[in-house]
Write an enzyme that holds these catalytic residues in place. Structure first.
Site, mmCIF file in Angstrom:
data_model
loop_
_atom_site.group_PDB
_atom_site.id
_atom_site.type_symbol
_atom_site.label_atom_id
_atom_site.label_comp_id
_atom_site.label_asym_id
_atom_site.label_seq_id
_atom_site.Cartn_x
_atom_site.Cartn_y
_atom_site.Cartn_z
ATOM 1 N N SER A 190 -5.143 33.066 -6.047
ATOM 2 C CA SER A 190 -4.993 34.458 -5.257
ATOM 3 C C SER A 190 -4.116 35.065 -5.892
ATOM 4 O O SER A 190 -3.005 34.617 -6.528
ATOM 5 C CB SER A 190 -4.912 34.062 -3.662
ATOM 6 O OG SER A 190 -4.561 35.235 -3.153
ATOM 7 N N TYR A 203 0.201 29.270 2.498
ATOM 8 C CA TYR A 203 -1.122 29.968 1.908
ATOM 9 C C TYR A 203 -0.613 30.233 0.516
ATOM 10 O O TYR A 203 -1.224 29.887 -0.561
ATOM 11 C CB TYR A 203 -1.479 30.785 2.742
ATOM 12 C CG TYR A 203 -2.829 31.596 1.819
ATOM 13 C CD1 TYR A 203 -4.071 30.760 1.840
ATOM 14 C CD2 TYR A 203 -2.930 32.719 1.249
ATOM 15 C CE1 TYR A 203 -5.254 31.205 0.772
ATOM 16 C CE2 TYR A 203 -4.037 33.234 0.437
ATOM 17 C CZ TYR A 203 -5.156 32.363 0.200
ATOM 18 O OH TYR A 203 -6.164 33.243 -0.468
HETATM 19 N N1 LIG Z 1 -11.353 36.866 0.696
HETATM 20 C C1 LIG Z 1 -10.168 37.256 0.123
HETATM 21 O O1 LIG Z 1 -9.696 38.437 0.351
HETATM 22 C C2 LIG Z 1 -9.489 36.338 -0.921
HETATM 23 C C3 LIG Z 1 -8.469 36.814 -1.805
HETATM 24 C C4 LIG Z 1 -7.977 35.961 -2.487
HETATM 25 C C5 LIG Z 1 -8.261 34.758 -2.984
HETATM 26 N N2 LIG Z 1 -9.188 34.161 -2.137
HETATM 27 C C6 LIG Z 1 -9.764 32.848 -2.459
HETATM 28 O O2 LIG Z 1 -11.300 32.679 -2.707
HETATM 29 C C7 LIG Z 1 -11.747 31.710 -2.198
HETATM 30 C C8 LIG Z 1 -12.774 31.889 -1.286
HETATM 31 O O3 LIG Z 1 -12.392 32.619 -0.243
HETATM 32 P P1 LIG Z 1 -13.604 33.351 0.765
HETATM 33 O O4 LIG Z 1 -12.682 34.553 1.366
HETATM 34 O O5 LIG Z 1 -14.921 33.684 0.121
HETATM 35 O O6 LIG Z 1 -13.640 32.332 2.131
HETATM 36 P P2 LIG Z 1 -14.679 32.200 3.225
HETATM 37 O O7 LIG Z 1 -15.466 33.378 3.287
HETATM 38 O O8 LIG Z 1 -13.766 31.845 4.395
HETATM 39 O O9 LIG Z 1 -15.676 30.908 2.515
HETATM 40 C C9 LIG Z 1 -15.208 29.793 2.624
HETATM 41 C C10 LIG Z 1 -16.102 28.582 1.989
HETATM 42 O O10 LIG Z 1 -15.490 27.497 2.033
HETATM 43 C C11 LIG Z 1 -16.038 26.279 2.888
HETATM 44 N N3 LIG Z 1 -14.997 25.658 3.405
HETATM 45 C C12 LIG Z 1 -14.011 25.954 4.280
HETATM 46 N N4 LIG Z 1 -13.361 24.986 4.645
HETATM 47 C C13 LIG Z 1 -13.932 23.834 4.332
HETATM 48 C C14 LIG Z 1 -13.797 22.701 4.172
HETATM 49 N N5 LIG Z 1 -12.766 22.029 4.829
HETATM 50 N N6 LIG Z 1 -14.547 21.667 3.670
HETATM 51 C C15 LIG Z 1 -15.580 22.195 2.741
HETATM 52 N N7 LIG Z 1 -15.763 23.542 2.831
HETATM 53 C C16 LIG Z 1 -14.874 24.503 3.494
HETATM 54 C C17 LIG Z 1 -16.623 27.444 3.982
HETATM 55 O O11 LIG Z 1 -17.841 26.673 4.499
HETATM 56 P P3 LIG Z 1 -18.163 27.205 6.074
HETATM 57 O O12 LIG Z 1 -19.163 28.211 5.711
HETATM 58 O O13 LIG Z 1 -18.629 25.929 6.561
HETATM 59 O O14 LIG Z 1 -17.215 27.766 6.819
HETATM 60 C C18 LIG Z 1 -17.189 28.566 3.217
HETATM 61 O O15 LIG Z 1 -18.456 28.280 2.266
HETATM 62 C C19 LIG Z 1 -10.594 30.822 -1.363
HETATM 63 O O16 LIG Z 1 -9.937 29.862 -2.212
HETATM 64 C C20 LIG Z 1 -9.481 32.111 -1.100
HETATM 65 O O17 LIG Z 1 -8.412 31.563 -0.980
HETATM 66 C C21 LIG Z 1 -10.145 34.905 -1.186
#
Ligand SMILES: NC(=O)c1ccc[n+]([C@@H]2O[C@H](COP(=O)([O-])OP(=O)(O)OC[C@H]3O[C@@H](n4cnc5c(N)ncnc54)[C@H](OP(=O)(O)O)[C@@H]3O)[C@@H](O)[C@H]2O)c1
Length: 314
Positions: A190, A203
């Site tokens: 990130s 985080y």
């Molecule tokens: N969104 C942003 O703005 C952003 C920005 C920078 C970086 N990121 C990074 O991008 C990555 C994805 O983020 P996102 O925003 O797409 O997140 P998200 O929409 O919350 O999706 C997270 C995914 O991970 C799964 N998950 C969460 N906890 C878990 C666990 N304990 N064991 C197994 N699976 C788990 C979730 O499953 P469920 O569907 O069951 O919850 C979901 O499929 C992360 O590493 C985040 O730090 C995101």
């Protein structure tokens, strides 16, 4: 005489700085061209040549689901790893019927600690020709908060999901890629891991681990045929993000991944899409004290807003 010496030193310093800036601009321009411009013209790496299967963690929502869909669209079979069996089955069915590829689902809760979990996952993928590993799974706290207010349960989740999963899965899957001299490991860190961010301390630190770990692996395995990439996005509209509507600088996961996937093999560190490149560039041009103060004040404002909304709804 003294004046002459000083003048020449300043000219020398200016010349060195100008050459350094020029080289950085050239290298940035080249990676921008290869990562974004050429793929948008259809000139991109054939990811299927890296192996028949891609493994994607956190693949039932947000950015991970978008990677799974985009890789399937490019013809790869997908191993989906996430925690909800029901969401895994639904995502797998949708991918198979839309893209005609094979899928395999592995239910795993990465908040658990211990080697057993990783042995179980590895046993299910060890006989597959895995060309791409997307270490995407991640958790964040719901709203910005002071470190001492975060529960110990949340602290363990952050360490297990954001730090242990990427480390142990890479350790399990990278050796077979090295053996075949081809493959790609893509770690979704990130932008919050590129600078310290108060009120998101753990985080931000876990994402910094991921970013540093990835860059260190790039040194160790350079020239092996395996690409190792750190993706450092800014905001993307997902369940985790504070921003829930797409905007000019905040893409949907599908739009984000459509661009970021073209950077595999071309950008060792990528912000993932052009709008994030521009934001990141603007922020990195600010003096370090201003970056930190401005970010901290924005996060503080968001924390106050969250708290006010919570109080109102009680
Ligand atoms: N969104 C942003 O703005 C952003 C920005 C920078 C970086 N990121 C990074 O991008 C990555 C994805 O983020 P996102 O925003 O797409 O997140 P998200 O929409 O919350 O999706 C997270 C995914 O991970 C799964 N998950 C969460 N906890 C878990 C666990 N304990 N064991 C197994 N699976 C788990 C979730 O499953 P469920 O569907 O069951 O919850 C979901 O499929 C992360 O590493 C985040 O730090 C995101």
């Amino acid at each position: 005489m003294a004046c002459n010496w000083l003048q020449w030193s300043l000219v020398g310093l200016g010349a060195v700085t100008a050459v350094k800036l020029g080289l950085s601009a050239l290298s940035y321009g080249w990676s921008f061209l290869r990562g974004y411009v050429l793929p948008s013209l259809g000139i991109r790496k054939d990811l299927k040549r890296l192996g028949e299967w891609a493994v994607v963690t956190g693949s039932t929502d947000g950015i991970g689901k978008a990677y799974a869909e985009e890789l399937a669209r490019q013809g790869l079979n997908i191993v989906l790893i996430s925690r909800s069996e029901e969401k895994l089955r639904a995502t797998a069915e949708a991918i198979e019927s839309s893209h005609g590829v094979q899928t395999k689902v592995v239910q795993a809760d990465f908040s658990e600690s211990g080697q057993q979990l990783y042995d179980r996952i590895f046993n299910q993928v060890k006989n597959l020709n895995v060309g791409i590993l997307i270490n995407n799974v991640g958790v964040a706290y719901e709203n910005p908060e002071y470190f001492c207010e975060i529960t110990t349960d949340m602290l363990w989740q952050l360490v297990n999901v954001n730090v242990a999963a990427v480390t142990l899965l890479t350790h399990a899957i990278l050796p077979s890629m090295l053996g075949r001299k081809r493959g790609a490991v893509v770690n979704i860190a990130s932008f919050a891991g590129c600078y310290p961010i108060g009120l998101m301390s753990v985080y931000s630190a876990t994402k910094s681990y991921m970013h540093t770990f990835t860059q260190a692996l790039q040194q160790e395995y350079s020239g092996t045929g395996v690409t190792i990439q750190s993706v450092v996005p800014l905001f993307v509209v997902t369940k985790m993000s504070w921003i829930k509507q797409p905007r000019c600088f905040v893409p949907t996961p599908t739009d984000f991944v459509h661009r970021s996937i073209g950077t595999i093999g071309y950008q060792p560190v990528s912000r993932g899409c052009v709008s994030h490149e521009l934001q990141g560039l603007a922020i990195s041009c600010l003096p370090s004290w201003l970056q930190k103060t401005a970010t901290f004040n924005v996060v503080k404002f968001v924390m106050k807003k969250f708290k006010a909304e919570k109080q109102k709804s009680q």
